[in-house]
Design a protein around this motif. Sequence first.
Motif, PDB file in Angstrom:
ATOM      1  N   ALA A  53     -40.604 -33.902  37.450  1.00 49.93           N
ATOM      2  CA  ALA A  53     -39.918 -34.843  38.352  1.00 49.93           C
ATOM      3  C   ALA A  53     -38.378 -34.707  38.197  1.00 49.93           C
ATOM      4  O   ALA A  53     -37.673 -35.553  37.655  1.00 49.93           O
ATOM      5  N   TYR A  54     -37.770 -33.435  38.501  1.00 54.53           N
ATOM      6  CA  TYR A  54     -36.534 -32.978  38.052  1.00 54.53           C
ATOM      7  C   TYR A  54     -35.997 -32.068  39.032  1.00 54.53           C
ATOM      8  O   TYR A  54     -35.495 -30.824  38.540  1.00 54.53           O
ATOM      9  N   ALA A  55     -36.308 -32.244  40.297  1.00 50.07           N
ATOM     10  CA  ALA A  55     -35.371 -31.351  41.349  1.00 50.07           C
ATOM     11  C   ALA A  55     -33.881 -31.341  40.891  1.00 50.07           C
ATOM     12  O   ALA A  55     -33.293 -32.313  40.584  1.00 50.07           O
ATOM     13  N   PHE A  57     -34.786 -28.388  39.464  1.00 46.89           N
ATOM     14  CA  PHE A  57     -35.139 -27.358  38.261  1.00 46.89           C
ATOM     15  C   PHE A  57     -36.842 -27.380  38.350  1.00 46.89           C
ATOM     16  O   PHE A  57     -37.383 -26.227  38.154  1.00 46.89           O
ATOM     17  N   GLU A  58     -37.536 -28.502  38.581  1.00 46.94           N
ATOM     18  CA  GLU A  58     -38.881 -28.352  38.642  1.00 46.94           C
ATOM     19  C   GLU A  58     -39.325 -29.820  39.340  1.00 46.94           C
ATOM     20  O   GLU A  58     -39.117 -30.754  38.937  1.00 46.94           O
ATOM     21  N   SER A  59     -40.150 -29.534  40.333  1.00 46.20           N
ATOM     22  CA  SER A  59     -40.671 -30.657  41.204  1.00 46.20           C
ATOM     23  C   SER A  59     -41.851 -30.339  41.891  1.00 46.20           C
ATOM     24  O   SER A  59     -42.063 -29.085  42.051  1.00 46.20           O
ATOM     25  N   ILE A 108     -40.099 -25.332  29.602  1.00 45.86           N
ATOM     26  CA  ILE A 108     -38.918 -25.014  30.345  1.00 45.86           C
ATOM     27  C   ILE A 108     -38.767 -26.155  31.380  1.00 45.86           C
ATOM     28  O   ILE A 108     -39.639 -26.469  31.969  1.00 45.86           O
ATOM     29  N   SER A 109     -37.723 -27.019  31.133  1.00 44.01           N
ATOM     30  CA  SER A 109     -37.543 -28.306  31.796  1.00 44.01           C
ATOM     31  C   SER A 109     -36.096 -28.803  31.671  1.00 44.01           C
ATOM     32  O   SER A 109     -35.765 -29.973  31.423  1.00 44.01           O
ATOM     33  N   ALA A 110     -35.280 -28.215  31.875  1.00 44.36           N
ATOM     34  CA  ALA A 110     -33.634 -28.066  32.141  1.00 44.36           C
ATOM     35  C   ALA A 110     -33.500 -28.738  30.612  1.00 44.36           C
ATOM     36  O   ALA A 110     -32.564 -29.632  30.614  1.00 44.36           O
ATOM     37  N   ILE A 111     -33.878 -28.134  29.519  1.00 46.20           N
ATOM     38  CA  ILE A 111     -34.134 -28.616  28.452  1.00 46.20           C
ATOM     39  C   ILE A 111     -32.378 -27.949  27.501  1.00 46.20           C
ATOM     40  O   ILE A 111     -32.167 -27.010  27.506  1.00 46.20           O
ATOM     41  N   GLU A 116     -29.611 -30.914  17.139  1.00 46.12           N
ATOM     42  CA  GLU A 116     -30.808 -31.825  16.399  1.00 46.12           C
ATOM     43  C   GLU A 116     -32.168 -31.155  17.048  1.00 46.12           C
ATOM     44  O   GLU A 116     -33.093 -30.722  15.916  1.00 46.12           O
ATOM     45  N   ARG A 117     -32.331 -30.629  18.098  1.00 46.59           N
ATOM     46  CA  ARG A 117     -33.563 -30.167  18.628  1.00 46.59           C
ATOM     47  C   ARG A 117     -33.818 -28.677  17.789  1.00 46.59           C
ATOM     48  O   ARG A 117     -34.953 -28.274  17.585  1.00 46.59           O
ATOM     49  N   LYS A 118     -32.564 -28.011  17.448  1.00 51.70           N
ATOM     50  CA  LYS A 118     -32.906 -26.648  16.873  1.00 51.70           C
ATOM     51  C   LYS A 118     -33.537 -26.770  15.438  1.00 51.70           C
ATOM     52  O   LYS A 118     -33.869 -25.773  14.769  1.00 51.70           O
ATOM     53  N   VAL A 155     -31.437 -44.548  31.412  1.00 51.49           N
ATOM     54  CA  VAL A 155     -31.441 -43.175  31.217  1.00 51.49           C
ATOM     55  C   VAL A 155     -32.849 -42.825  31.302  1.00 51.49           C
ATOM     56  O   VAL A 155     -33.943 -43.585  30.936  1.00 51.49           O
ATOM     57  N   GLN A 156     -33.143 -41.360  31.212  1.00 50.67           N
ATOM     58  CA  GLN A 156     -34.587 -40.790  30.937  1.00 50.67           C
ATOM     59  C   GLN A 156     -34.515 -40.716  29.283  1.00 50.67           C
ATOM     60  O   GLN A 156     -33.810 -40.289  28.667  1.00 50.67           O
ATOM     61  N   ILE A 157     -35.793 -41.245  28.850  1.00 51.41           N
ATOM     62  CA  ILE A 157     -35.580 -41.368  27.304  1.00 51.41           C
ATOM     63  C   ILE A 157     -35.584 -39.988  26.435  1.00 51.41           C
ATOM     64  O   ILE A 157     -36.218 -38.920  27.089  1.00 51.41           O
ATOM     65  N   ASN A 158     -34.897 -40.213  25.619  1.00 52.68           N
ATOM     66  CA  ASN A 158     -34.731 -38.815  24.377  1.00 52.68           C
ATOM     67  C   ASN A 158     -33.985 -37.675  25.575  1.00 52.68           C
ATOM     68  O   ASN A 158     -34.413 -36.571  25.217  1.00 52.68           O
ATOM     69  N   THR A 159     -33.201 -37.909  26.292  1.00 53.53           N
ATOM     70  CA  THR A 159     -32.513 -36.897  27.015  1.00 53.53           C
ATOM     71  C   THR A 159     -31.007 -37.195  26.389  1.00 53.53           C
ATOM     72  O   THR A 159     -30.729 -37.863  25.762  1.00 53.53           O
ATOM     73  N   THR A 160     -30.367 -36.008  26.774  1.00 56.89           N
ATOM     74  CA  THR A 160     -28.847 -35.961  26.279  1.00 56.89           C
ATOM     75  C   THR A 160     -28.208 -37.152  27.249  1.00 56.89           C
ATOM     76  O   THR A 160     -26.886 -37.491  26.472  1.00 56.89           O
ATOM     77  N   GLY A 161     -28.546 -37.688  28.434  1.00 55.82           N
ATOM     78  CA  GLY A 161     -28.062 -38.762  29.008  1.00 55.82           C
ATOM     79  C   GLY A 161     -28.358 -40.005  28.199  1.00 55.82           C
ATOM     80  O   GLY A 161     -27.226 -40.723  27.819  1.00 55.82           O
ATOM     81  N   LYS A 226     -19.755 -30.141  27.813  1.00 60.08           N
ATOM     82  CA  LYS A 226     -20.720 -28.952  28.614  1.00 60.08           C
ATOM     83  C   LYS A 226     -22.001 -28.843  27.725  1.00 60.08           C
ATOM     84  O   LYS A 226     -22.152 -28.896  26.489  1.00 60.08           O
ATOM     85  N   GLU A 227     -23.243 -28.430  28.481  1.00 61.81           N
ATOM     86  CA  GLU A 227     -24.461 -28.249  27.853  1.00 61.81           C
ATOM     87  C   GLU A 227     -25.028 -27.056  28.429  1.00 61.81           C
ATOM     88  O   GLU A 227     -24.817 -26.865  29.801  1.00 61.81           O
ATOM     89  N   TYR A 228     -25.888 -26.495  27.579  1.00 62.63           N
ATOM     90  CA  TYR A 228     -26.616 -25.262  28.064  1.00 62.63           C
ATOM     91  C   TYR A 228     -28.009 -25.318  28.105  1.00 62.63           C
ATOM     92  O   TYR A 228     -28.617 -26.042  26.899  1.00 62.63           O
ATOM     93  N   TYR A 229     -28.748 -25.020  29.077  1.00 64.73           N
ATOM     94  CA  TYR A 229     -30.166 -25.048  28.993  1.00 64.73           C
ATOM     95  C   TYR A 229     -30.657 -23.895  28.526  1.00 64.73           C
ATOM     96  O   TYR A 229     -30.254 -22.650  28.782  1.00 64.73           O
ATOM     97  N   GLY A 230     -31.799 -23.952  27.819  1.00 65.40           N
ATOM     98  CA  GLY A 230     -32.507 -22.878  27.202  1.00 65.40           C
ATOM     99  C   GLY A 230     -34.221 -23.131  27.275  1.00 65.40           C
ATOM    100  O   GLY A 230     -34.689 -24.132  27.479  1.00 65.40           O
TER     101      GLY A 230
END
Length: 266
Positions: A53-55, A57-59, A108-111, A116-118, A155-161, A226-230
């Motif tokens: 649910a993330y056009a 990037f993925e929809s 893969i989800s625009a993460i 913290e996630r690392k 916000v979407q839960i537990n996102t950087t937003g 700035k954020e980077y997706y991996g």
Amino acid sequence: MLKKNLFKLLMPFAAASLILAACGAEENGASGSSDSTSTEGETTKLVVGTDAAYAPFESFDNSGNIVGIDIDIVKAIGEEIGVEFEINNVGWEPLFQQITNGEIDLGISAITITDERKETYDFTEPYYEATQLIVTKEDSDITKLDDLKDKKIGVQINTTGHYAAQDLQGKTSTNILPYETTPIAIQEVINGTVDAAIGDNAVILEYIKNNPDSKLKAIEDDSFEKEYYGLMVKKGNTEVLEQLNEGLQKIKENGKLAEITGQELD
Ligand code: ARG
């Protein structure tokens, strides 16, 4: 080294084994299994989780296929390293859970790669640069992040937003409303449940573009970093991580990644 050379030697046959792998999976009704390894010990099929649910990037497209930038990236990586990816729409929070318990091999989800996630996951090299944007009604008097101090933020839960909203208002603020998906958070801006939402730039801009009648505007703020997706795997899953990085490196070098994302990463 030896393993790699052998793999290269077998590359021309990789396409054939992909088809076999696919048939095998269907016969067993196996989906979600993550132990498909060829006799050479190289993984030939990997199970991917995403929140579709993330056009852009993925929809889901009109035929029910999961499409988008992230999907094009895994496909391109798969072609380079001879791996087939099975993409599952598992949802944002289950994605993290399912990587931890081994139900899926990678996300893969625009993460966004965060420190913290690392602690719990490993990430590939970055493939996309992003930042946060505020989205609010066109006629709202909100012009900057600071204006949201006492406002209701979706916000979407537990996102950087979500984390950006917490940085502004404090972790326990009841003015932050976490939703399951980003489109729901934006919809609640339209409904007036919240004054604004915070989310990934490309996703907010895509939403506004696709919903011209929504009467929304996007606001940049310099305080968003700035954020980077991996691509994300379970911590310590170096076998998969190395394969993904190898493919990613190749599509960086041959220009395919830039072609897919429209972005040059240094
Ligand atoms: N980039 C943000 C993060 O990592 C949001 C990603 C949400 N992705 C999704 N497909 N819903 O926290």
